[in-house]
Design an enzyme around this catalytic site. Structure first.
Site, PDB file in Angstrom:
ATOM      1  CB  ALA A 255      -0.937  -0.021   1.207  1.00  0.00           C
TER       2      ALA A 255
ATOM      3  CG  HIS B 292       9.562  -2.171 -16.740  1.00  0.00           C
ATOM      4  ND1 HIS B 292       9.191  -1.058 -17.460  1.00  0.00           N
ATOM      5  CD2 HIS B 292       9.468  -1.811 -15.436  1.00  0.00           C
ATOM      6  CE1 HIS B 292       8.896  -0.079 -16.612  1.00  0.00           C
ATOM      7  NE2 HIS B 292       9.058  -0.510 -15.386  1.00  0.00           N
TER       8      HIS B 292
HETATM    9  O1  TXD Z   1       5.666  -0.192 -13.780  1.00  0.00           O
HETATM   10  C1  TXD Z   1       6.097  -0.831 -12.890  1.00  0.00           C
HETATM   11  N1  TXD Z   1       6.221  -2.138 -13.022  1.00  0.00           N
HETATM   12  C2  TXD Z   1       6.489  -0.165 -11.636  1.00  0.00           C
HETATM   13  C3  TXD Z   1       7.093  -0.922 -10.590  1.00  0.00           C
HETATM   14  C4  TXD Z   1       6.098   1.174 -11.386  1.00  0.00           C
HETATM   15  C5  TXD Z   1       6.146   1.672 -10.131  1.00  0.00           C
HETATM   16  C6  TXD Z   1       6.683   0.955  -9.006  1.00  0.00           C
HETATM   17  N2  TXD Z   1       7.254  -0.282  -9.361  1.00  0.00           N
HETATM   18  C7  TXD Z   1       7.788  -1.166  -8.320  1.00  0.00           C
HETATM   19  O2  TXD Z   1       6.757  -1.431  -7.362  1.00  0.00           O
HETATM   20  C8  TXD Z   1       8.917  -0.554  -7.526  1.00  0.00           C
HETATM   21  O3  TXD Z   1      10.139  -0.690  -8.197  1.00  0.00           O
HETATM   22  C9  TXD Z   1       8.839  -1.382  -6.281  1.00  0.00           C
HETATM   23  O4  TXD Z   1       9.447  -2.639  -6.497  1.00  0.00           O
HETATM   24  C10 TXD Z   1       7.332  -1.592  -6.072  1.00  0.00           C
HETATM   25  C11 TXD Z   1       6.696  -0.603  -5.100  1.00  0.00           C
HETATM   26  O5  TXD Z   1       6.974   0.705  -5.482  1.00  0.00           O
HETATM   27  P1  TXD Z   1       6.417   1.979  -4.657  1.00  0.00           P
HETATM   28  O6  TXD Z   1       6.916   3.191  -5.297  1.00  0.00           O
HETATM   29  O7  TXD Z   1       4.965   1.822  -4.441  1.00  0.00           O
HETATM   30  O8  TXD Z   1       7.194   1.753  -3.286  1.00  0.00           O
HETATM   31  P2  TXD Z   1       6.758   2.126  -1.791  1.00  0.00           P
HETATM   32  O9  TXD Z   1       6.017   3.398  -1.753  1.00  0.00           O
HETATM   33  O10 TXD Z   1       7.977   1.988  -0.975  1.00  0.00           O
HETATM   34  O11 TXD Z   1       5.735   0.984  -1.401  1.00  0.00           O
HETATM   35  C12 TXD Z   1       6.094  -0.340  -1.244  1.00  0.00           C
HETATM   36  C13 TXD Z   1       5.248  -0.895  -0.140  1.00  0.00           C
HETATM   37  C14 TXD Z   1       5.593  -0.314   1.225  1.00  0.00           C
HETATM   38  O12 TXD Z   1       4.442   0.272   1.805  1.00  0.00           O
HETATM   39  C15 TXD Z   1       6.060  -1.530   2.028  1.00  0.00           C
HETATM   40  O13 TXD Z   1       5.725  -1.464   3.410  1.00  0.00           O
HETATM   41  C16 TXD Z   1       5.317  -2.642   1.319  1.00  0.00           C
HETATM   42  O14 TXD Z   1       5.439  -2.312  -0.068  1.00  0.00           O
HETATM   43  N3  TXD Z   1       5.851  -3.955   1.586  1.00  0.00           N
HETATM   44  C17 TXD Z   1       5.040  -5.037   1.731  1.00  0.00           C
HETATM   45  N4  TXD Z   1       3.715  -5.162   1.659  1.00  0.00           N
HETATM   46  C18 TXD Z   1       3.199  -6.389   1.874  1.00  0.00           C
HETATM   47  N5  TXD Z   1       3.960  -7.467   2.121  1.00  0.00           N
HETATM   48  C19 TXD Z   1       5.301  -7.378   2.186  1.00  0.00           C
HETATM   49  N6  TXD Z   1       6.049  -8.459   2.429  1.00  0.00           N
HETATM   50  C20 TXD Z   1       5.901  -6.116   2.001  1.00  0.00           C
HETATM   51  N7  TXD Z   1       7.182  -5.670   2.004  1.00  0.00           N
HETATM   52  C21 TXD Z   1       7.134  -4.360   1.756  1.00  0.00           C
END
Ligand code: TXD
Length: 312
Positions: free
Chosen positions: A10, A175
């Site tokens: 989230a 990508h």
């Molecule tokens: O186009 C695409 N494919 C992408 C990919 C575009 C944007 C973001 N992209 C990838 O998504 C980015 O390279 C990261 O690997 C993820 C998440 O990116 P975001 O910018 O949303 O990162 P955040 O804001 O840090 O959010 C990640 C959340 C954060 O709230 C963590 O607490 C949570 O992931 N997190 C988890 N949630 C559930 N379960 C687990 N295990 C977990 N670990 C971390």
């Protein structure tokens, strides 16, 4: 709502996806994250916004996968985002663990769900999720192509002053920096892009598109893009739930298409209620084939590194 979409992770991308999805009023939404209170807080805030725009969508936040029970679609965007100077592949080790756990947990409560993966390195993480969940390829796609193509469309619009609605761009491949913007197939209101723009302008757009993710990372400094990736997921989810049969570029498990197999790769896919319906093959010239092969080699290498790491 009769449909349900759960978003694992989230953070910036996950919560922005929920925002775009809520506006479309196509499904009830669940946000799951490991941070206590955060998904609950964001969900409640979004729920409280919806009376203003008149959308009847239930939004729930949780740290427990039980809340995702019976989802039609699971979006996986949990993980660590890229920091300046960090390549997508640097993320591999950390994110592999997160994605495989998220897939297994989500499947316990939604054994028939379709999956849209976003976590980077995207093609590799989609491959991992498919293998972890033992999913048929119809049920899992990765989001990349709509985003990369939208970036290219935005740059063409900025250069030409033409409405984005008239601009069609197609970016295939992995990508990563080796992605393949197909300038021969891209067009402005049907006029080939190569006729519309001088070669040097077009080259500059291609380069900027390839580095589009990094450009945002360098500006933000503390994270990566989220508005455009999130709306891209929304378009995919909408095509699935409305059974639109929309053809969009996305990362899919290839089985011989474009001469590639046993990997995820950005290709034109058709999405409907049952997920991936068909992969289309463009006719490509020698140069385009060469560029796709180069991009495929980069993805294969990343998948190979992960397989070694996880002893798959
Ligand atoms: O186009 C695409 N494919 C992408 C990919 C575009 C944007 C973001 N992209 C990838 O998504 C980015 O390279 C990261 O690997 C993820 C998440 O990116 P975001 O910018 O949303 O990162 P955040 O804001 O840090 O959010 C990640 C959340 C954060 O709230 C963590 O607490 C949570 O992931 N997190 C988890 N949630 C559930 N379960 C687990 N295990 C977990 N670990 C971390």
């Amino acid at each position: 709502m009769t449909s349900k979409i759960s978003i694992v992770g989230a953070g910036m991308t996950g919560s922005t996806t929920a925002h775009w999805l809520a506006e479309r009023e196509i499904a009830d939404l669940v946000l799951v994250d490991v941070i206590e209170g955060m998904p609950q807080g964001k969900a409640l805030d979004l729920q409280e916004a919806l009376p203003v725009i008149g959308k009847d969508v239930a939004v729930v936040g949780s740290n427990d996968y039980a809340a995702t029970k019976g989802s039609d679609i699971i979006v996986i965007t949990a993980g660590v985002a890229r920091k300046p100077g960090m390549s997508r592949e640097d993320l591999l080790t950390i994110n592999a663990k997160i994605v495989s756990e998220a897939t297994a947990n989500a499947l316990k409560y939604s054994p028939d769900a379709l999956f849209i993966v976003l976590t980077n390195p995207l093609d590799t993480m989609a491959y991992l999720a498919m293998k972890t969940g033992k999913l048929p390829r119809e049920r899992i796609v990765g989001q990349a192509g709509i985003l990369d193509s939208a970036r290219m469309r935005a740059f063409v619009a900025m250069e030409t002053g033409v409405s984005v609605e008239n601009i069609n761009c197609y970016v295939l491949g992995g990508h990563g920096d080796e992605m393949v913007p197909l300038t021969r197939h891209s067009n402005v209101a049907g006029i080939p892009l190569r006729e519309f723009l001088p070669a040097e302008k077009l080259d500059a757009i291609v380069t900027r598109t390839r580095k589009g993710g990094g450009e945002i990372v360098n500006l933000l400094k503390t994270g990566s893009a989220y508005y455009a990736p999130a709306v891209a997921v929304t378009q995919m989810a909408e095509s699935i739930l409305k059974d639109k049969h929309l053809i969009i570029p996305a990362s899919a498990y290839v089985q011989g298409e474009y001469g590639l197999s046993d990997m995820f790769f950005g290709v034109p896919v058709q999405l409907g209620r049952n997920g991936l319906e068909k992969i289309y093959e463009y006719s490509l010239d020698t140069e385009e084939k060469g560029a796709l092969e180069k991009s495929a080699a980069a993805v294969k290498e990343s998948i190979g590194v992960m397989k070694n790491l996880l002893k798959m």
